[in-house]
Design a protein around this motif. Structure first.
Motif, PDB file in Angstrom:
ATOM      1  N   TRP A 223      25.032  40.578  30.269  1.00  0.00           N
ATOM      2  CA  TRP A 223      25.882  41.652  30.789  1.00  0.00           C
ATOM      3  C   TRP A 223      25.983  41.607  32.311  1.00  0.00           C
ATOM      4  O   TRP A 223      27.007  42.000  32.872  1.00  0.00           O
ATOM      5  CB  TRP A 223      25.352  42.998  30.299  1.00  0.00           C
ATOM      6  N   VAL A 224      24.952  41.114  32.961  1.00  0.00           N
ATOM      7  CA  VAL A 224      25.039  40.864  34.403  1.00  0.00           C
ATOM      8  C   VAL A 224      26.065  39.770  34.666  1.00  0.00           C
ATOM      9  O   VAL A 224      26.923  39.881  35.550  1.00  0.00           O
ATOM     10  CB  VAL A 224      23.664  40.469  34.984  1.00  0.00           C
ATOM     11  N   ASP A 225      25.995  38.687  33.876  1.00  0.00           N
ATOM     12  CA  ASP A 225      26.959  37.584  34.017  1.00  0.00           C
ATOM     13  C   ASP A 225      28.386  38.081  33.791  1.00  0.00           C
ATOM     14  O   ASP A 225      29.323  37.658  34.480  1.00  0.00           O
ATOM     15  CB  ASP A 225      26.644  36.474  33.014  1.00  0.00           C
ATOM     16  N   MET A 226      28.550  38.972  32.815  1.00  0.00           N
ATOM     17  CA  MET A 226      29.877  39.511  32.499  1.00  0.00           C
ATOM     18  C   MET A 226      30.477  40.205  33.718  1.00  0.00           C
ATOM     19  O   MET A 226      31.621  39.924  34.112  1.00  0.00           O
ATOM     20  CB  MET A 226      29.756  40.490  31.335  1.00  0.00           C
ATOM     21  N   LEU A 227      29.710  41.098  34.335  1.00  0.00           N
ATOM     22  CA  LEU A 227      30.210  41.840  35.493  1.00  0.00           C
ATOM     23  C   LEU A 227      30.354  40.951  36.721  1.00  0.00           C
ATOM     24  O   LEU A 227      31.367  41.002  37.423  1.00  0.00           O
ATOM     25  CB  LEU A 227      29.260  42.995  35.822  1.00  0.00           C
ATOM     26  N   ALA A 228      29.341  40.140  36.974  1.00  0.00           N
ATOM     27  CA  ALA A 228      29.373  39.272  38.154  1.00  0.00           C
ATOM     28  C   ALA A 228      30.499  38.257  38.043  1.00  0.00           C
ATOM     29  O   ALA A 228      31.198  37.973  39.026  1.00  0.00           O
ATOM     30  CB  ALA A 228      28.031  38.562  38.323  1.00  0.00           C
ATOM     31  N   GLY A 229      30.700  37.704  36.841  1.00  0.00           N
ATOM     32  CA  GLY A 229      31.764  36.723  36.640  1.00  0.00           C
ATOM     33  C   GLY A 229      33.146  37.314  36.802  1.00  0.00           C
ATOM     34  O   GLY A 229      34.070  36.670  37.306  1.00  0.00           O
ATOM     35  N   LEU A 230      33.305  38.582  36.366  1.00  0.00           N
ATOM     36  CA  LEU A 230      34.589  39.274  36.542  1.00  0.00           C
ATOM     37  C   LEU A 230      34.832  39.564  38.010  1.00  0.00           C
ATOM     38  O   LEU A 230      35.939  39.357  38.524  1.00  0.00           O
ATOM     39  CB  LEU A 230      34.573  40.578  35.737  1.00  0.00           C
ATOM     40  N   ASN A 231      33.793  40.018  38.711  1.00  0.00           N
ATOM     41  CA  ASN A 231      33.944  40.405  40.112  1.00  0.00           C
ATOM     42  C   ASN A 231      34.092  39.218  41.056  1.00  0.00           C
ATOM     43  O   ASN A 231      34.688  39.361  42.124  1.00  0.00           O
ATOM     44  CB  ASN A 231      32.739  41.255  40.545  1.00  0.00           C
ATOM     45  N   SER A 232      33.570  38.069  40.674  1.00  0.00           N
ATOM     46  CA  SER A 232      33.635  36.907  41.565  1.00  0.00           C
ATOM     47  C   SER A 232      34.738  35.926  41.181  1.00  0.00           C
ATOM     48  O   SER A 232      34.922  34.907  41.830  1.00  0.00           O
ATOM     49  CB  SER A 232      32.287  36.168  41.554  1.00  0.00           C
ATOM     50  N   GLY A 233      35.480  36.253  40.119  1.00  0.00           N
ATOM     51  CA  GLY A 233      36.514  35.344  39.638  1.00  0.00           C
ATOM     52  C   GLY A 233      37.793  35.388  40.466  1.00  0.00           C
ATOM     53  O   GLY A 233      37.837  35.995  41.547  1.00  0.00           O
ATOM     54  N   PRO A 234      38.868  34.781  39.970  1.00  0.00           N
ATOM     55  CA  PRO A 234      40.130  34.712  40.713  1.00  0.00           C
ATOM     56  C   PRO A 234      40.775  36.075  40.966  1.00  0.00           C
ATOM     57  O   PRO A 234      41.603  36.217  41.855  1.00  0.00           O
ATOM     58  CB  PRO A 234      41.022  33.843  39.824  1.00  0.00           C
ATOM     59  N   HIS A 236      39.140  38.658  42.077  1.00  0.00           N
ATOM     60  CA  HIS A 236      38.099  39.317  42.863  1.00  0.00           C
ATOM     61  C   HIS A 236      38.577  40.599  43.563  1.00  0.00           C
ATOM     62  O   HIS A 236      38.023  41.685  43.359  1.00  0.00           O
ATOM     63  CB  HIS A 236      37.564  38.324  43.894  1.00  0.00           C
ATOM     64  N   LYS A 237      39.625  40.503  44.364  1.00  0.00           N
ATOM     65  CA  LYS A 237      40.072  41.659  45.151  1.00  0.00           C
ATOM     66  C   LYS A 237      40.720  42.731  44.279  1.00  0.00           C
ATOM     67  O   LYS A 237      40.514  43.925  44.498  1.00  0.00           O
ATOM     68  CB  LYS A 237      41.040  41.198  46.250  1.00  0.00           C
ATOM     69  N   LEU A 238      41.486  42.309  43.280  1.00  0.00           N
ATOM     70  CA  LEU A 238      42.146  43.273  42.400  1.00  0.00           C
ATOM     71  C   LEU A 238      41.116  44.007  41.539  1.00  0.00           C
ATOM     72  O   LEU A 238      41.232  45.221  41.310  1.00  0.00           O
ATOM     73  CB  LEU A 238      43.165  42.551  41.516  1.00  0.00           C
ATOM     74  N   VAL A 239      40.114  43.295  41.087  1.00  0.00           N
ATOM     75  CA  VAL A 239      39.037  43.906  40.306  1.00  0.00           C
ATOM     76  C   VAL A 239      38.291  44.925  41.166  1.00  0.00           C
ATOM     77  O   VAL A 239      38.009  46.054  40.740  1.00  0.00           O
ATOM     78  CB  VAL A 239      38.066  42.830  39.772  1.00  0.00           C
ATOM     79  N   ALA A 240      37.980  44.550  42.394  1.00  0.00           N
ATOM     80  CA  ALA A 240      37.259  45.447  43.306  1.00  0.00           C
ATOM     81  C   ALA A 240      38.092  46.680  43.641  1.00  0.00           C
ATOM     82  O   ALA A 240      37.560  47.799  43.738  1.00  0.00           O
ATOM     83  CB  ALA A 240      36.876  44.705  44.584  1.00  0.00           C
TER      84      ALA A 240
END
Length: 337
Positions: A223-234, A236-240
Motif C-alpha cells: 500500500w505504500v508502493d501504491m501511493l508512492a508509485g501514484l504520486n511519483s508517476g507521470p 505527479h503534479k496533477l495527483v498532488a
C-alpha cells in the motif's frame, strides 16, 4: 575510547537508516495518473459520466458473491490514503457470505480521473457514487466507510437515507472539528507544496506512527508502493493538486455537527489506538495534545448518533480491517446479521 565507539555506532546507525531510505526510494514503482500498472484484487471497471462540465471516469470493482447469493449489496468507501483495492480482505470475506460488493475509487483518487479543476465536496462525491449505483441498478445497499470514506459515507447516508440499509463507519475521520479545536488553516497551495514532497519513506513513516501504532507488517508495503508509485508517476503534479483540493475539502467540510441527524442503523467500528487528525503536524503542542483520541472520539460519536452501536478494537489503529482482518470480519458479520 568510549566516546569514539559511540560516535562510530551513531555513524553506523545513520548509514543504515540512509541505506534503508534509499532502498525504499529505489524500490518504489511508478504508476500512471489513474494508477495504471497497479494490480487490483478483482477486475477493475470504469463508470464514465460528466460532472462540472468535464468527462470523468470512476474506477470501481463490482464483484458477485461466491456460491449462494443473499440478495444484499455492500458498498465500500475508501479513505484518503487508501483505494478500493485496500479493501481486498474484506471483499473476499463478504463474497464468501453471499454479498455482492461494489468498491469504487472516488474522483481524484487511485484509478479514477484527476481533473485539472474540480470543486470537491462530500455532496459531489456522494452524488457521483449514487449515480454509479443507479447505473448498476442498485437501489439499496449497506454502506461501509473507512477514514475519509467514513465522512463520505456519513454524507451519503444523510443525503440518501432511503437507499442505505445499514451504515458502518470504520475509524472515520471527522469525529471532531480540527479547525474549531485550533488547528491552523493550510491554503490549497500549501497543501500542494506538501503533497509534491511525498515519498515512499515519508508515507511509510507517517503510517507507521499514526495508523499502525508502531507495528509494521510486510503486507503494508504494497500500500505504500501504491501511493508512492501514484504520486511519483507521470501524473505527479496533477495527483498532488487533486490531493491538495481533497485535503481542503476534508478540513473545511466537517460532518461532525450532523452526526445527530443520521436516521439509518449505524455502527462505529473503532481501533482505539488510532491517532489520525488532519493538520496535527502543524498544530501547537497544546492543540495537538487534544486531537485524534479515538478511544474517546468513538464513545462520543456513539452518543451523538441516534441508536448507534460501538465496537472497539483495543490496541488496534486506523485500519483494523487491514491490521486484524479475521477479527474485523467476524465483528462485521455480526453487525450485518
Amino acid at each position: 575510547m568510549i566516546r569514539s565507539f559511540q560516535k562510530a555506532l551513531s555513524v553506523s546507525f545513520l548509514a543504515i537508516a540512509l541505506a534503508s531510505t534509499a532502498a525504499v526510494a529505489a524500490e518504489a514503482p511508478s504508476y500512471g495518473p489513474q494508477l495504471q500498472g497497479f494490480d487490483y484484487p478483482y477486475p477493475l471497471k470504469h463508470f464514465s459520466f460528466n460532472s462540472q462540465g468535464v468527462p470523468l471516469q470512476m474506477g470501481y470493482m463490482d464483484v458477485q458473491p461466491v456460491g449462494k447469493k443473499n440478495g444484499q449489496t455492500v458498498v465500500l468507501m475508501h479513505g484518503k490514503n487508501f483505494c478500493g483495492a485496500t479493501w481486498g480482505d474484506t471483499i473476499k470475506a463478504l463474497l464468501g457470505k453471499g454479498y455482492r460488493v461494489v468498491a469504487p475509487d472516488q474522483i481524484g483518487f487511485c484509478s479514477s480521473t484527476k481533473p485539472e479543476h474540480y470543486q470537491y465536496t462530500f455532496q459531489q462525491l456522494a452524488t457521483n457514487t449514487n449515480d454509479l449505483l443507479k447505473s448498476l441498478k442498485i437501489s439499496k445497499a449497506v454502506i461501509i466507510g473507512h477514514s475519509t470514506g467514513g465522512m463520505l459515507a456519513t454524507r451519503y447516508a444523510l443525503m440518501y437515507p432511503q437507499q442505505v440499509s445499514k451504515l458502518v463507519l470504520v475509524n472515520p475521520i471527522g469525529l471532531e472539528d480540527w479547525k474549531a479545536k485550533g488547528v491552523p488553516y493550510r491554503t490549497v497551495d500549501q497543501w500542494y507544496d506538501r503533497e509534491l514532497k511525498l515519498s515512499a519513506q515519508s508515507i511509510h513513516d507517517y503510517e507507521l506512527k499514526t495508523y499502525y501504532v508502531g507495528k509494521w507488517k510486510p503486507e503494508y508495503d504494497r500500500w505504500v508502493d501504491m501511493l508512492a508509485g501514484l504520486n511519483s508517476g507521470p501524473g505527479h503534479k496533477l495527483v498532488a493538486w487533486n490531493s491538495a483540493l481533497i485535503y481542503d475539502m476534508i478540513f473545511t467540510q466537517p460532518v461532525f455537527y450532523e452526526l445527530k441527524n443520521l436516521r439509518v442503523p449505524t455502527t462505529l467500528m473503532i481501533g482505539t489506538s488510532d491517532t489520525t487528525a488532519i493538520g496535527s503536524d502543524i498544530a501547537s503542542p497544546e492543540v495537538k495534545a487534544k486531537l485524534g483520541h479515538y478511544n474517546v472520539l468513538g464513545k462520543q460519536a456513539a452518543k451523538l448518533i441516534p441508536h448507534s452501536k460501538l465496537i472497539e478494537f483495543k490496541g488496534l489503529g486506523h485500519a483494523p480491517q487491514m491490521e486484524e482482518p479475521e477479527k474485523f470480519n467476524q465483528a462485521l458479520f455480526n453487525v450485518l446479521r
